[in-house]
Design a protein around this motif. Structure first.
Motif, PDB file in Angstrom:
ATOM      1  N   ILE A  78       0.870  -1.171   0.000  1.00  0.00           N
ATOM      2  CA  ILE A  78       0.000   0.000   0.000  1.00  0.00           C
ATOM      3  C   ILE A  78       0.904   1.216   0.000  1.00  0.00           C
ATOM      4  O   ILE A  78       1.831   1.307   0.786  1.00  0.00           O
ATOM      5  CB  ILE A  78      -0.899  -0.008   1.241  1.00  0.00           C
ATOM      6  CG1 ILE A  78      -1.786  -1.251   1.231  1.00  0.00           C
ATOM      7  CG2 ILE A  78      -1.726   1.260   1.323  1.00  0.00           C
ATOM      8  CD1 ILE A  78      -2.559  -1.459   2.504  1.00  0.00           C
ATOM      9  N   SER A  79       0.649   2.121  -0.899  1.00  0.00           N
ATOM     10  CA  SER A  79       1.519   3.294  -0.956  1.00  0.00           C
ATOM     11  C   SER A  79       1.362   4.101   0.317  1.00  0.00           C
ATOM     12  O   SER A  79       0.259   4.304   0.814  1.00  0.00           O
ATOM     13  CB  SER A  79       1.183   4.152  -2.168  1.00  0.00           C
ATOM     14  OG  SER A  79      -0.111   4.677  -2.018  1.00  0.00           O
ATOM     15  N   GLN A  80       2.484   4.536   0.836  1.00  0.00           N
ATOM     16  CA  GLN A  80       2.476   5.285   2.076  1.00  0.00           C
ATOM     17  C   GLN A  80       2.393   6.768   1.760  1.00  0.00           C
ATOM     18  O   GLN A  80       2.910   7.231   0.765  1.00  0.00           O
ATOM     19  CB  GLN A  80       3.729   4.982   2.877  1.00  0.00           C
ATOM     20  CG  GLN A  80       3.806   3.517   3.254  1.00  0.00           C
ATOM     21  CD  GLN A  80       4.999   3.243   4.141  1.00  0.00           C
ATOM     22  OE1 GLN A  80       5.713   4.152   4.520  1.00  0.00           O
ATOM     23  NE2 GLN A  80       5.205   1.998   4.459  1.00  0.00           N
ATOM     24  N   SER A  81       1.735   7.475   2.656  1.00  0.00           N
ATOM     25  CA  SER A  81       1.592   8.903   2.430  1.00  0.00           C
ATOM     26  C   SER A  81       2.922   9.599   2.679  1.00  0.00           C
ATOM     27  O   SER A  81       3.807   9.074   3.334  1.00  0.00           O
ATOM     28  CB  SER A  81       0.516   9.475   3.359  1.00  0.00           C
ATOM     29  OG  SER A  81       0.979   9.439   4.692  1.00  0.00           O
ATOM     30  N   SER A  82       3.035  10.793   2.167  1.00  0.00           N
ATOM     31  CA  SER A  82       4.255  11.558   2.359  1.00  0.00           C
ATOM     32  C   SER A  82       4.191  12.383   3.642  1.00  0.00           C
ATOM     33  O   SER A  82       4.986  13.272   3.843  1.00  0.00           O
ATOM     34  CB  SER A  82       4.489  12.470   1.155  1.00  0.00           C
ATOM     35  OG  SER A  82       3.406  13.362   1.046  1.00  0.00           O
TER      36      SER A  82
ATOM     37  N   ARG B 285      20.226  17.784   1.210  1.00  0.00           N
ATOM     38  CA  ARG B 285      21.457  17.063   0.843  1.00  0.00           C
ATOM     39  C   ARG B 285      21.328  15.563   1.065  1.00  0.00           C
ATOM     40  O   ARG B 285      21.844  14.774   0.288  1.00  0.00           O
ATOM     41  CB  ARG B 285      22.647  17.611   1.610  1.00  0.00           C
ATOM     42  CG  ARG B 285      23.028  18.994   1.140  1.00  0.00           C
ATOM     43  CD  ARG B 285      24.292  19.443   1.800  1.00  0.00           C
ATOM     44  NE  ARG B 285      24.625  20.779   1.316  1.00  0.00           N
ATOM     45  CZ  ARG B 285      25.842  21.216   1.183  1.00  0.00           C
ATOM     46  NH1 ARG B 285      26.855  20.449   1.510  1.00  0.00           N
ATOM     47  NH2 ARG B 285      26.072  22.422   0.749  1.00  0.00           N
ATOM     48  N   VAL B 286      20.645  15.176   2.130  1.00  0.00           N
ATOM     49  CA  VAL B 286      20.442  13.745   2.377  1.00  0.00           C
ATOM     50  C   VAL B 286      19.577  13.150   1.275  1.00  0.00           C
ATOM     51  O   VAL B 286      19.870  12.081   0.743  1.00  0.00           O
ATOM     52  CB  VAL B 286      19.800  13.512   3.768  1.00  0.00           C
ATOM     53  CG1 VAL B 286      19.530  12.040   4.008  1.00  0.00           C
ATOM     54  CG2 VAL B 286      20.682  14.071   4.866  1.00  0.00           C
ATOM     55  N   VAL B 287      18.514  13.869   0.911  1.00  0.00           N
ATOM     56  CA  VAL B 287      17.623  13.400  -0.153  1.00  0.00           C
ATOM     57  C   VAL B 287      18.368  13.328  -1.482  1.00  0.00           C
ATOM     58  O   VAL B 287      18.227  12.353  -2.227  1.00  0.00           O
ATOM     59  CB  VAL B 287      16.379  14.312  -0.271  1.00  0.00           C
ATOM     60  CG1 VAL B 287      15.568  13.979  -1.501  1.00  0.00           C
ATOM     61  CG2 VAL B 287      15.529  14.192   0.985  1.00  0.00           C
TER      62      VAL B 287
ATOM     63  N   PHE C 230      14.500   8.212   1.134  1.00  0.00           N
ATOM     64  CA  PHE C 230      14.506   9.056   2.328  1.00  0.00           C
ATOM     65  C   PHE C 230      13.443   8.678   3.353  1.00  0.00           C
ATOM     66  O   PHE C 230      13.737   8.658   4.549  1.00  0.00           O
ATOM     67  CB  PHE C 230      14.392  10.535   1.950  1.00  0.00           C
ATOM     68  CG  PHE C 230      14.556  11.463   3.118  1.00  0.00           C
ATOM     69  CD1 PHE C 230      15.729  11.480   3.853  1.00  0.00           C
ATOM     70  CD2 PHE C 230      13.537  12.314   3.495  1.00  0.00           C
ATOM     71  CE1 PHE C 230      15.891  12.325   4.941  1.00  0.00           C
ATOM     72  CE2 PHE C 230      13.679  13.163   4.576  1.00  0.00           C
ATOM     73  CZ  PHE C 230      14.864  13.169   5.300  1.00  0.00           C
ATOM     74  N   PRO C 231      12.201   8.348   2.977  1.00  0.00           N
ATOM     75  CA  PRO C 231      11.210   7.941   4.000  1.00  0.00           C
ATOM     76  C   PRO C 231      11.663   6.761   4.867  1.00  0.00           C
ATOM     77  O   PRO C 231      11.444   6.787   6.079  1.00  0.00           O
ATOM     78  CB  PRO C 231       9.958   7.616   3.179  1.00  0.00           C
ATOM     79  CG  PRO C 231      10.083   8.479   1.977  1.00  0.00           C
ATOM     80  CD  PRO C 231      11.569   8.498   1.657  1.00  0.00           C
ATOM     81  N   PRO C 232      12.317   5.718   4.323  1.00  0.00           N
ATOM     82  CA  PRO C 232      12.805   4.659   5.217  1.00  0.00           C
ATOM     83  C   PRO C 232      13.860   5.150   6.205  1.00  0.00           C
ATOM     84  O   PRO C 232      13.935   4.654   7.334  1.00  0.00           O
ATOM     85  CB  PRO C 232      13.417   3.624   4.272  1.00  0.00           C
ATOM     86  CG  PRO C 232      12.772   3.859   2.966  1.00  0.00           C
ATOM     87  CD  PRO C 232      12.465   5.334   2.921  1.00  0.00           C
TER      88      PRO C 232
END
Length: 112
Positions: A39-43, A60-62, A70-72
């Motif tokens: 299921i796609s997770q929301s941002s 910079r991290v992204v 980045f979400p994980p």
């Protein structure tokens, strides 16, 4: 900057990079082994920062890990044991890298 300070900063950076790499590796491994469609997770972010400020802080991290990775990193749970010279820098850099769940453990007791 003294040599020992440089070594400590390098070690803190290496520890941070290792944790972020492991979080990314485990997330990709989990995605490969899932048989059911995910299921796609929301941002939606857990942080209370405005999205524009959050984007600026973690740009910079992204750009290094990519938008999809980045979400994980943000959802990773990291335990830092020992907040001495290396652990305190590692915890600091983890927070600055976007990790939102950190448990710190330090049994040092200083006299009051």
């Amino acid at each position: 900057m003294s040599r020992s300070s440089s070594v400590l900063l390098f070690m803190a950076g290496a520890a941070t990079a290792s944790v972020l790499f492991l979080a990314l590796h485990h997330q990709r491994r989990r995605q490969r082994h899932q048989t059911a469609p995910s299921i796609s997770q929301s941002s939606h972010s857990v942080s209370s920062l405005p999205p524009s400020l959050e984007h600026e802080l973690f740009a910079r991290v992204v750009s290094f890990f990519g938008e999809e990775s980045f979400p994980p990193i943000q959802k990773a749970f990291v335990v830092v044991v020992g907040l001495g010279g290396v652990g305190s820098h590692a915890a600091h850099m983890l927070v600055r890298s976007g990790v939102q769940r950190i448990r710190v453990i330090d049994f040092d007791q200083s006299p009051v």
